[in-house]
Design a protein around this motif. Structure first.
Motif, PDB file in Angstrom:
ATOM      1  N   ARG A  98      33.617  50.077  33.175  1.00 52.76           N
ATOM      2  CA  ARG A  98      34.899  50.121  33.885  1.00 52.76           C
ATOM      3  C   ARG A  98      36.022  50.505  32.936  1.00 52.76           C
ATOM      4  NH1 ARG A  98      36.355  44.812  35.433  1.00 52.76           N
ATOM      5  NH2 ARG A  98      37.980  45.695  36.744  1.00 52.76           N
ATOM      6  N   TYR A 139      31.942  43.833  33.422  1.00 51.57           N
ATOM      7  CA  TYR A 139      31.374  45.168  33.187  1.00 51.57           C
ATOM      8  C   TYR A 139      32.340  46.054  32.385  1.00 51.57           C
ATOM      9  CZ  TYR A 139      28.369  49.207  33.824  1.00 51.57           C
ATOM     10  OH  TYR A 139      27.533  50.278  33.588  1.00 51.57           O
ATOM     11  N   GLU A 150      30.672  38.724  43.022  1.00 49.89           N
ATOM     12  CA  GLU A 150      31.141  40.109  42.974  1.00 49.89           C
ATOM     13  C   GLU A 150      30.808  40.754  41.633  1.00 49.89           C
ATOM     14  OE1 GLU A 150      35.370  42.602  42.965  1.00 49.89           O
ATOM     15  OE2 GLU A 150      35.336  40.524  43.678  1.00 49.89           O
ATOM     16  N   ARG A 202      28.313  43.999  41.138  1.00 51.10           N
ATOM     17  CA  ARG A 202      28.818  45.214  40.485  1.00 51.10           C
ATOM     18  C   ARG A 202      27.929  45.597  39.309  1.00 51.10           C
ATOM     19  NH1 ARG A 202      34.815  44.461  38.898  1.00 51.10           N
ATOM     20  NH2 ARG A 202      33.897  42.889  37.527  1.00 51.10           N
ATOM     21  N   GLN A 208      24.563  46.981  40.524  1.00 56.86           N
ATOM     22  CA  GLN A 208      24.716  48.344  41.049  1.00 56.86           C
ATOM     23  C   GLN A 208      24.887  49.331  39.901  1.00 56.86           C
ATOM     24  OE1 GLN A 208      28.158  48.928  43.558  1.00 56.86           O
ATOM     25  NE2 GLN A 208      27.281  50.725  44.533  1.00 56.86           N
ATOM     26  N   ALA A 209      25.662  48.950  38.890  1.00 58.81           N
ATOM     27  CA  ALA A 209      25.882  49.852  37.759  1.00 58.81           C
ATOM     28  C   ALA A 209      24.607  50.122  36.981  1.00 58.81           C
ATOM     29  CB  ALA A 209      26.941  49.254  36.827  1.00 58.81           C
TER      30      ALA A 209
END
Length: 457
Positions: free
Chosen positions: A295, A347, A445, A449, A452-453
């Motif tokens: 990120r 992240y 959350e 995330r 998914q990353a």
């Protein structure tokens, strides 16, 4: 009378010092030299906490040398140029120094060797000064280094250690070699208020106290955040005021499960050095890429700033980050939790966290810091790269009564019971009175995330 030079770097001691003993052979005069190299500042490694600790170490080293008839010579400038200048002034034939594994240290050694040879002088580089086992001493059949700790540790444990060397009784330093004034801790600004004292005298005192009354319980208590049951010897190992060979030898002599667990941590330190020696770019690049798309942008930077300030809304993470700012040191379990939270829950690139740690840690060490960050981020040598540490569960496990959190997060000092690890469960009015921030992200959350990353959703 023949003369040698010993260039001190991260080996600021007289006890168990192979370069110094080699330089003294045959009754030679010796110039004990430390160069305050400004290129270290330019590279961003001259953090206030380490400069203050360094000042303690140099003052103590000079005092111990003077007890033996010598003194420390301090020069300021580029290391190769200053060593060659001192060699000319002292008419020294030999220069001795400890080996190191960072890209900076390796490049420095190569330049120094070429410069000295051009003048007809010789450079001797000594292993097992900053490590118990030399980086290349144990290797697997198919590679230049071990990428997994457990098989490395088996081989490391079977490796015989060299003998521990006594500190020399007498040292003669040429009078014609001048020195700059030694630095003092008080001259350094921006130092953490609770920074520990440096120097070989203090390091040896701490080691003796640890072996006498701490190491026996280490296996059971090393993760106890509030108990503070670790040795706190890492700054002394980093600056070399203690010899890892002597530490392993003395811990082994103490014996028991605690000593064995403690020695295993010294092996981890050597493990990271043999990785960095083989892969110098691991200090800045992924050892094993996971093709992360870390990120970035304003929201990510705001999250990173909350993490740096210890205001993430997760008490055990914030306690660890505040301890770092106050002491220039952090409990090892806290380091794991802080690193997991930044890289996996938020992240954010591990290099952001590694840089902040190097800015504050008195034991900030390129090999240990960068490779431990990579281990926690899953880009390093960890065989479980996608593990995520839950800060609430970890807080309840390793700080069960909340003492560590209350010690460092003053807003929560009056919160009773295990709810201190979940302050969002407090009644709204009580929570508002604390002034403690809301979580920057929910754990669910953050986990979604991250999965998914890493294409594991």
């Amino acid at each position: 009378m023949r003369t040698s030079i010993v260039v001190f770097t991260c080996d600021l001691r007289l006890s168990d010092h192979p370069p110094l003993r080699a330089a003294l052979r045959g009754g030679r005069r010796v110039v004990p030299l430390f160069v305050r190299d400004r290129s270290v500042d330019a590279a961003g490694f001259a953090a206030p906490n380490r400069l203050a600790f360094l000042a303690d170490c140099l003052g103590d080293l000079d005092a111990r040398l003077r007890q033996r008839g010598g003194r420390l010579v301090l020069r300021e400038g580029e290391t190769v140029m200053e060593v060659c200048r001192v060699a000319t002034e002292a008419d020294a034939e030999e220069v001795h120094m400890a080996g190191d594994v960072s890209a900076f240290a390796i490049a420095r050694e190569r330049r120094l060797r070429r410069a000295l040879e051009a003048e007809g002088r010789r450079l001797y580089v000594h292993d097992t000064v900053s490590t118990a086992v030399a980086p290349g001493a144990v290797t697997p059949a198919s590679s230049d280094h071990f990428a997994v700790f457990t098989p490395y540790y088996r081989r490391w444990s079977a490796q015989g250690l060299r003998d521990v060397l006594d500190a020399p009784r007498a040292i003669t330093v040429p009078e014609e070699v001048g020195s700059a004034s030694l630095p003092e801790r008080g001259e350094v600004s921006g130092v953490s208020p609770g920074l520990c004292a440096g120097g070989e005298t203090e390091g040896r005192r701490r080691l003796a106290a640890w072996l006498r009354s701490g190491v026996d319980a280490y296996a059971e208590r090393h993760d106890d955040l509030a108990g503070d049951a670790t040795s706190r010897l890492s700054p002394h190992l980093h600056f070399g005021t203690l010899s890892p060979v002597e530490v392993v030898y003395r811990a082994g002599r103490a014996g028991g499960a605690g000593a064995e667990a403690f020695v295993r941590q010294i092996a981890w330190r050597d493990f990271n050095r043999q990785v960095l020696a083989a892969r110098p770019d691991a200090a800045v690049r992924d050892y094993r890429t996971r093709h992360d798309r870390w990120r970035r942008g304003k929201r990510a930077e705001a999250d990173a700033e909350a993490w740096r300030d210890g205001r993430t809304g997760y008490p055990v993470v914030d306690a660890a980050m505040r301890q770092l700012r106050q002491e220039g040191w952090m409990h090892n379990r806290g380091r794991l939790l802080a690193a997991s939270f930044l890289t996996k829950t938020l992240y954010i690139d591990w290099r952001v966290g590694a840089r902040h740690f190097l800015d504050l840690l008195v034991d900030g060490d390129v090999a240990n810091n960068q490779l431990n960050w990579q281990w926690m981020a899953g880009t390093g040598t960890d065989t479980r790269p996608n593990r995520v540490l839950n800060p609430v569960a970890q807080g309840k496990r390793y700080d069960p009564d909340g003492s560590y959190v209350r010690r460092w997060v003053e807003e929560l000092a009056d919160v009773k019971g295990a709810v201190v690890h979940e302050p969002w469960r407090l009644p709204a009015q009580e929570r508002s009175r604390t002034g403690y921030p809301e979580p920057v992200v929910s754990l669910a959350e953050g986990l979604a995330r991250f999965k998914q990353a890493r294409d594991r959703a």
